[in-house]
Design a protein around this motif. Structure first.
Motif, PDB file in Angstrom:
ATOM      1  N   CYS A 270      77.988  39.290  76.785  1.00  0.00           N
ATOM      2  CA  CYS A 270      77.262  38.034  77.029  1.00  0.00           C
ATOM      3  C   CYS A 270      78.225  36.909  77.396  1.00  0.00           C
ATOM      4  N   HIS A 279      76.542  44.724  74.742  1.00  0.00           N
ATOM      5  CA  HIS A 279      75.159  44.604  74.267  1.00  0.00           C
ATOM      6  C   HIS A 279      74.331  45.710  74.912  1.00  0.00           C
ATOM      7  N   CYS A 339      73.590  38.898  67.721  1.00  0.00           N
ATOM      8  CA  CYS A 339      74.840  38.422  68.322  1.00  0.00           C
ATOM      9  C   CYS A 339      75.027  36.920  68.053  1.00  0.00           C
ATOM     10  N   CYS A 342      74.826  34.918  71.644  1.00  0.00           N
ATOM     11  CA  CYS A 342      73.650  34.718  72.490  1.00  0.00           C
ATOM     12  C   CYS A 342      72.328  35.036  71.785  1.00  0.00           C
TER      13      CYS A 342
HETATM   14 ZN   LIG Z   1      75.777  38.050  72.830  1.00  0.00          ZN
END
Ligand SMILES: [Zn+2]
Length: 458
Positions: A270, A279, A339, A342
């Motif tokens: 991200c 991810h 996360c 993000c």
């Molecule tokens: Zn992330």
């Protein structure tokens, strides 16, 4: 720094409206269907594996049940499966091919460093469509690219499956492809960029660093390209904070990475200053980060935040030569919590190394390839970059780690100092204290394709 994309979310989009439980149930429904499909269509491979362990396809209803099954395949067994199908049926897709071999519309091989190459990137038209859509979604929705963008795609074309996996997605996202075979050398690639004005760069971290050196020598400021982003795959590096910062500042754009070994779980990073791992945005393509084993014993590892283990892949959708309990050899650290960068809610993973180059030095697990990459990155121009871990017996358990390293031209007088630097690096990053055998430039054998990390002296 320019913002990249709109944050990481799942593909297909419908997964984003599900709760964690609904997503798990959805994947388990696909799991039951695809296991039935793989069993029914692979009498000479998967049916035999089920019989060997005394299980039936109906026994596997949940992801927990799947974790109980033994490993059905690894790189060596895949190679044998492919050699056998070539001999018996005149096709290279393996005895585990589940569609008619004539339905394979695209294939891509591995480098075959350790013998006969394998063709794990084989797809049917339906697989091809799904992958292209998923990769296209990554380019447009996760990375914010689209019509008007031009991809400077710098890889060895044709040999590696990267080409096969990435090109269709570019077209789906409306991006212009500017492929150039890296084996032509640096200059043709630089010329292509000069005349076609790419908006992003797609390559490996080592190649980026090489290009930065060339630009510096030629007085070119890479910031003038005004790249929107740098995307890399196939090597580590982005997880090293100093290297990430250096490259992002040199190019004045965000550096993202992508991963999909053998077309398993396509993942990407991200838009964060800090690296939060790959991810897994294609959550219902296969079971990957959710099924881990110990790289040495192959016993199941409990999947929880921060767990380290070798990925075992089982396809949920793929039809051509799908994997079922395939131990990939890739060892990752898995993160199950949201996360911090993000807010992505799926699984994330950081690549730790390859199980086949893992050594245990006085109880400490060391991944030879990862360790050499640390030295290569941190020592930079003081070394030629050519080095190996020396192994004096076949056992992965050793008491002293030994390295064989080439010094760079002109560095011979600094070996004592460099030895201390490398020892300190290894201690800080990998908890080992290696012995170093120095050698002059051009003495360690070069390979055109992937270079081995271990030098066998037994
Ligand atoms: Zn992330």
């Amino acid at each position: 720094m320019r913002k990249v994309g709109k944050g990481i979310r799942f593909y297909p989009e419908t997964l984003n409206w599900m709760t964690d439980e609904e997503r798990k149930e959805h994947k388990e429904k696909l799991l039951r269907e695809n296991i039935r499909y793989m069993y029914d269509n692979s009498p000479e491979y998967y049916q035999l594996r089920f019989k060997e362990c005394g299980a039936e396809p109906e026994d596997i209803k949940t992801i927990e049940d799947l974790r109980e099954l033994p490993i059905f395949m690894d790189k060596d067994r895949e190679r044998i499966s492919m050699e056998t199908s070539l001999e018996k049926y005149n096709h290279p897709f393996g005895l585990h091919v589940c569609c008619h071999p004539d339905e394979v519309v695209l294939t891509g091989g591995t480098s075959g460093t350790t013998g006969h190459p394998t063709y794990p990137y084989s797809v049917t038209m339906a697989d091809h469509e799904w992958i292209d859509d998923a990769i296209g979604f990554m380019y447009s929705e996760l990375w914010g690219l689209g019509p008007g963008d031009r991809s400077w795609f710098i890889f060895p074309l044709g040999v590696y499956a990267t080409t096969v996996a990435m090109m269709g997605g570019l077209t789906k996202a409306g991006i212009l492809q500017l492929p150039i075979d890296i084996r032509l050398g640096t200059q043709p690639s630089m010329d292509l960029a000069k005349w076609t004005k790419p908006t992003f760069m797609w390559t490996g971290p080592t190649i980026v660093q090489h290009y930065l050196k060339v630009w510096e020598r030629e007085g070119v400021d890479p910031r003038d390209f005004n790249f929107k982003l740098l995307a890399t795959t196939g090597e580590k590096g982005i997880d090293e904070p100093e290297l990430k910062k250096y490259i992002e500042e040199a190019l004045n754009c965000r550096w993202l990475d992508f991963w999909s070994p053998s077309q398993t779980n396509p993942c990407t990073t991200c838009d964060s200053d800090e690296y939060y791992g790959l991810h897994n945005f294609t959550d219902d393509w296969d079971i990957a980060f959710e099924d881990l084993v110990d790289p040495e014993t192959k016993e199941p590892v409990e999947v929880k935040n921060g767990a380290v283990g070798e990925i075992v892949v089982t396809a949920l959708r793929k039809k051509a030569a799908p994997y079922l309990k395939y131990a990939t050899g890739d060892v990752v650290q898995v993160f199950t919590e949201e996360c911090p960068g993000c807010g992505f809610k799926g699984y994330r993973g950081k690549v730790v190394g390859r199980s086949d180059d893992m050594l245990t030095v006085k109880g400490v697990n060391v991944f030879a390839g990862t360790l050499l990459e640390t030295i290569r990155t941190e020592m930079g121009p003081k070394l030629t970059g050519h080095m190996r871990v020396i192994k004096e017996s076949p056992s992965p358990r050793i008491t002293q780690l030994k390295l064989w390293i080439e010094w760079a031209p002109g560095m011979k007088d600094n070996l004592d100092e460099m030895t201390q630097e490398i020892k300190a690096l290894c201690k800080a990053n990998h908890r080992v204290n290696p012995e170093i055998e120095w050698t002059e430039p051009e003495t360690i054998k070069r390979y055109d394709r992937k270079t081995p990390v271990i030098e066998k002296r037994y």
